[in-house]
Design an enzyme around this catalytic site. Structure first.
Site, PDB file in Angstrom:
ATOM      1  N   CYS A 142      31.160 -27.626  30.816  1.00 37.32           N
ATOM      2  CA  CYS A 142      32.351 -28.196  30.176  1.00 37.32           C
ATOM      3  C   CYS A 142      33.518 -28.331  31.160  1.00 37.32           C
ATOM      4  CB  CYS A 142      32.750 -27.367  28.963  1.00 37.32           C
ATOM      5  SG  CYS A 142      31.498 -27.413  27.674  1.00 37.32           S
ATOM      6  N   HIS A 159      40.109 -28.462  27.424  1.00 34.92           N
ATOM      7  CA  HIS A 159      38.763 -28.779  26.948  1.00 34.92           C
ATOM      8  C   HIS A 159      38.691 -28.423  25.460  1.00 34.92           C
ATOM      9  CE1 HIS A 159      34.571 -28.839  26.228  1.00 34.92           C
ATOM     10  NE2 HIS A 159      34.431 -27.522  26.195  1.00 34.92           N
ATOM     11  N   ASN A 173      32.780 -30.915  20.380  1.00 33.35           N
ATOM     12  CA  ASN A 173      32.781 -30.547  21.797  1.00 33.35           C
ATOM     13  C   ASN A 173      31.968 -31.578  22.577  1.00 33.35           C
ATOM     14  OD1 ASN A 173      32.375 -29.444  24.316  1.00 33.35           O
ATOM     15  ND2 ASN A 173      31.887 -27.381  23.574  1.00 33.35           N
TER      16      ASN A 173
HETATM   17  C1  LIG Z   1      29.942 -20.703  17.758  1.00 32.58           C
HETATM   18  C2  LIG Z   1      31.203 -20.141  17.108  1.00 32.58           C
HETATM   19  C3  LIG Z   1      31.942 -21.235  16.388  1.00 32.58           C
HETATM   20  C4  LIG Z   1      30.779 -19.090  16.088  1.00 32.58           C
HETATM   21  O1  LIG Z   1      31.932 -18.553  15.468  1.00 32.58           O
HETATM   22  P1  LIG Z   1      32.063 -16.984  15.280  1.00 32.58           P
HETATM   23  O2  LIG Z   1      33.320 -16.759  14.560  1.00 32.58           O
HETATM   24  O3  LIG Z   1      31.890 -16.348  16.626  1.00 32.58           O
HETATM   25  O4  LIG Z   1      30.865 -16.659  14.331  1.00 32.58           O
HETATM   26  P2  LIG Z   1      29.591 -15.725  14.570  1.00 32.58           P
HETATM   27  O5  LIG Z   1      28.678 -16.340  15.591  1.00 32.58           O
HETATM   28  O6  LIG Z   1      30.065 -14.339  14.803  1.00 32.58           O
HETATM   29  O7  LIG Z   1      28.914 -15.838  13.148  1.00 32.58           O
HETATM   30  C5  LIG Z   1      29.537 -15.363  11.956  1.00 32.58           C
HETATM   31  C6  LIG Z   1      28.596 -15.629  10.799  1.00 32.58           C
HETATM   32  O8  LIG Z   1      28.552 -17.047  10.548  1.00 32.58           O
HETATM   33  C7  LIG Z   1      27.197 -17.469  10.544  1.00 32.58           C
HETATM   34  N1  LIG Z   1      27.149 -18.831  11.047  1.00 32.58           N
HETATM   35  C8  LIG Z   1      26.931 -19.253  12.302  1.00 32.58           C
HETATM   36  N2  LIG Z   1      26.953 -20.594  12.342  1.00 32.58           N
HETATM   37  C9  LIG Z   1      27.194 -21.018  11.083  1.00 32.58           C
HETATM   38  C10 LIG Z   1      27.350 -22.282  10.504  1.00 32.58           C
HETATM   39  N3  LIG Z   1      27.263 -23.433  11.215  1.00 32.58           N
HETATM   40  N4  LIG Z   1      27.614 -22.361   9.185  1.00 32.58           N
HETATM   41  C11 LIG Z   1      27.722 -21.241   8.421  1.00 32.58           C
HETATM   42  N5  LIG Z   1      27.583 -20.013   8.930  1.00 32.58           N
HETATM   43  C12 LIG Z   1      27.330 -19.901  10.243  1.00 32.58           C
HETATM   44  C13 LIG Z   1      26.476 -16.501  11.438  1.00 32.58           C
HETATM   45  O9  LIG Z   1      25.086 -16.475  11.176  1.00 32.58           O
HETATM   46  C14 LIG Z   1      27.170 -15.210  11.080  1.00 32.58           C
HETATM   47  O10 LIG Z   1      26.615 -14.730   9.873  1.00 32.58           O
HETATM   48  P3  LIG Z   1      26.413 -13.158   9.633  1.00 32.58           P
HETATM   49  O11 LIG Z   1      27.801 -12.582   9.713  1.00 32.58           O
HETATM   50  O12 LIG Z   1      25.803 -13.109   8.290  1.00 32.58           O
HETATM   51  O13 LIG Z   1      25.517 -12.701  10.741  1.00 32.58           O
HETATM   52  C15 LIG Z   1      32.133 -19.476  18.143  1.00 32.58           C
HETATM   53  O14 LIG Z   1      31.536 -18.304  18.647  1.00 32.58           O
HETATM   54  C16 LIG Z   1      32.429 -20.379  19.302  1.00 32.58           C
HETATM   55  O15 LIG Z   1      33.097 -21.382  19.161  1.00 32.58           O
HETATM   56  N6  LIG Z   1      31.966 -20.005  20.510  1.00 32.58           N
HETATM   57  C17 LIG Z   1      32.183 -20.794  21.695  1.00 32.58           C
HETATM   58  C18 LIG Z   1      31.216 -21.917  21.703  1.00 32.58           C
HETATM   59  C19 LIG Z   1      31.509 -22.920  22.773  1.00 32.58           C
HETATM   60  O16 LIG Z   1      32.624 -23.253  22.985  1.00 32.58           O
HETATM   61  N7  LIG Z   1      30.482 -23.430  23.440  1.00 32.58           N
HETATM   62  C20 LIG Z   1      30.568 -24.452  24.383  1.00 32.58           C
HETATM   63  C21 LIG Z   1      31.023 -23.973  25.706  1.00 32.58           C
HETATM   64  S1  LIG Z   1      32.535 -24.619  26.147  1.00 32.58           S
END
Ligand SMILES: CC(C)(COP(=O)(O)OP(=O)(O)OC[C@H]1O[C@@H](n2cnc3c(N)ncnc32)[C@H](O)[C@@H]1OP(=O)(O)O)[C@@H](O)C(=O)NCCC(=O)NCCS
Length: 338
Positions: free
Chosen positions: A122, A263, A293
């Site tokens: 990214c 970003h 993204n």
């Molecule tokens: C991916 C992201 C949005 C997840 O958000 P988060 O707040 O960290 O959520 P978690 O991964 O802890 O998941 C929380 C819960 O939501 C659930 N969940 C994950 N994706 C889901 C979705 N699309 N819809 C509903 N629930 C979802 C998980 O299974 C978890 O459930 P549980 O508590 O029962 O285990 C976040 O971590 C993120 O943005 N990370 C950076 C990603 C990124 O930028 N990547 C590219 C590189 S630049």
């Protein structure tokens, strides 16, 4: 404000034009609700994304870059024959080789160029931009096209709700040229890579270690693999740290910036960084709602949004910041001269 403009060995480099492109097809949160166990509410609250654009079958990343490049050249009122170099930041090229730069060269019909691709996750646009800036500053070239784009939906597993809601396709291109007398253009950067983060965001199949086989495809190794929370923690910390260090060493604060163009990975990462920099929310460019993204495509697309919203004007100091796969960190400080 006491901006310290670092001297360069040759001449200074500036951005002279911008062009962007997103494919027309749109995938909404409601569409995703029908594909995996998710909801519009969850996606909006956790990421800020409402919809994303998707490349049509038969199109490749080079088509996004080509459309953006054509718009960029048109904005500068020049033809492809004036270009000297094409640099493409991407991790989703049409194929392993030839480079996307070669494909774009052919498609726009640029007769006198050389070029290459940059793999910075990214941070790919900021890294490609820096490579182009240094070619201009050194005096080696006067007309460099820098593309940043990704077609992430092509690498996304649409049965994995933790990744498939995040990514979209699109990108843009900027033209770099020597700055005129009295202009500043590119000022400074702080970049960093940390290979320990590789296990948190990667695509394991299709390379020389795990070439594509029926087995790698069955194991879904050709898709994006991500530990979302690990990426999130690194991004929140590093985007703010590197940005703050870059502003401090140039004698300015967030209050001196015309706008902050980050970003677009997650709205919460952007707002946390902006708060740490003391930026007023109305000068932070956020368009993740429309595009998701787009990896190396997000900063040029956000530049376009900033211009459309009247937040990016000639003479403005601008901070670009990205964190991505690698891990990679890219921050750039420049003065907008268009
Ligand atoms: C991916 C992201 C949005 C997840 O958000 P988060 O707040 O960290 O959520 P978690 O991964 O802890 O998941 C929380 C819960 O939501 C659930 N969940 C994950 N994706 C889901 C979705 N699309 N819809 C509903 N629930 C979802 C998980 O299974 C978890 O459930 P549980 O508590 O029962 O285990 C976040 O971590 C993120 O943005 N990370 C950076 C990603 C990124 O930028 N990547 C590219 C590189 S630049």
């Amino acid at each position: 404000m006491s901006l310290t403009v670092r001297p360069v060995v040759g001449r200074r480099a500036k951005i002279t034009a911008l062009g962007t492109y997103v494919p027309p097809d749109v995938l909404t949160n409601q569409d995703l609700e029908k594909m995996v166990a998710t909801s519009d509410q969850w996606i909006m609250e956790r990421t800020g994304i409402r919809e994303r654009h998707v490349l049509a079958k038969g199109m490749g990343l080079s088509d996004i870059c080509t459309e953006a490049a054509k718009k960029c050249l048109a904005a500068r009122c020049i033809g492809p024959e004036e270009l000297e170099v094409i640099i493409v930041g991407t991790v989703t090229p049409d194929m392993m080789y030839p480079s996307t730069a070669c494909l774009v060269q052919l498609k726009i019909g640029a007769p006198h160029v050389w070029g290459f691709d940059v793999s910075g996750g990214c941070s790919g646009f900021t890294y490609a931009l820096l490579a182009g800036v240094k070619l201009v500053e050194s005096g080696a070239h006067k007309m460099v096209l820098v593309c940043g784009a990704d077609a992430n939906t092509r690498m996304t597993d649409y049965t994995d709700r933790t990744t498939c809601v995040l990514f979209g396709d699109g990108g843009g291109a900027v033209l770099l040229e020597p700055a005129e007398e009295g202009e500043i253009g590119f000022i400074d950067y702080i970049n960093e890579i940390d290979g320990a983060g590789g296990v948190s965001l990667y695509m394991p199949g299709g390379g020389s270690l795990n070439p594509s086989t029926h087995e790698t495809v069955n194991k879904k190794m050709h898709y994006i693999h991500q530990d979302g929370p690990a990426v999130y923690k690194f991004a929140v910390r590093k985007m703010a740290e590197a940005s703050a260090a870059l502003l401090a060493r140039n004698g300015i604060t967030g209050a001196d910036l015309g706008c902050f163009i980050p970003h677009q990975a997650n709205k919460r990462i952007i707002t946390a960084t902006a708060e740490r920099l003391g930026m007023a929310p109305d000068r932070v460019i956020i368009n993740i709602e429309k595009y998701g993204n787009t990896s190396a495509g997000s900063i040029p697309l956000a530049m376009e949004t900033a211009i459309e919203e009247g937040k990016l004007n000639k003479g403005d100091l601008v901070l670009l910041a990205a964190v991505g796969a690698g891990f990679s960190v890219g921050t750039v400080l420049l003065r907008w001269e268009i």
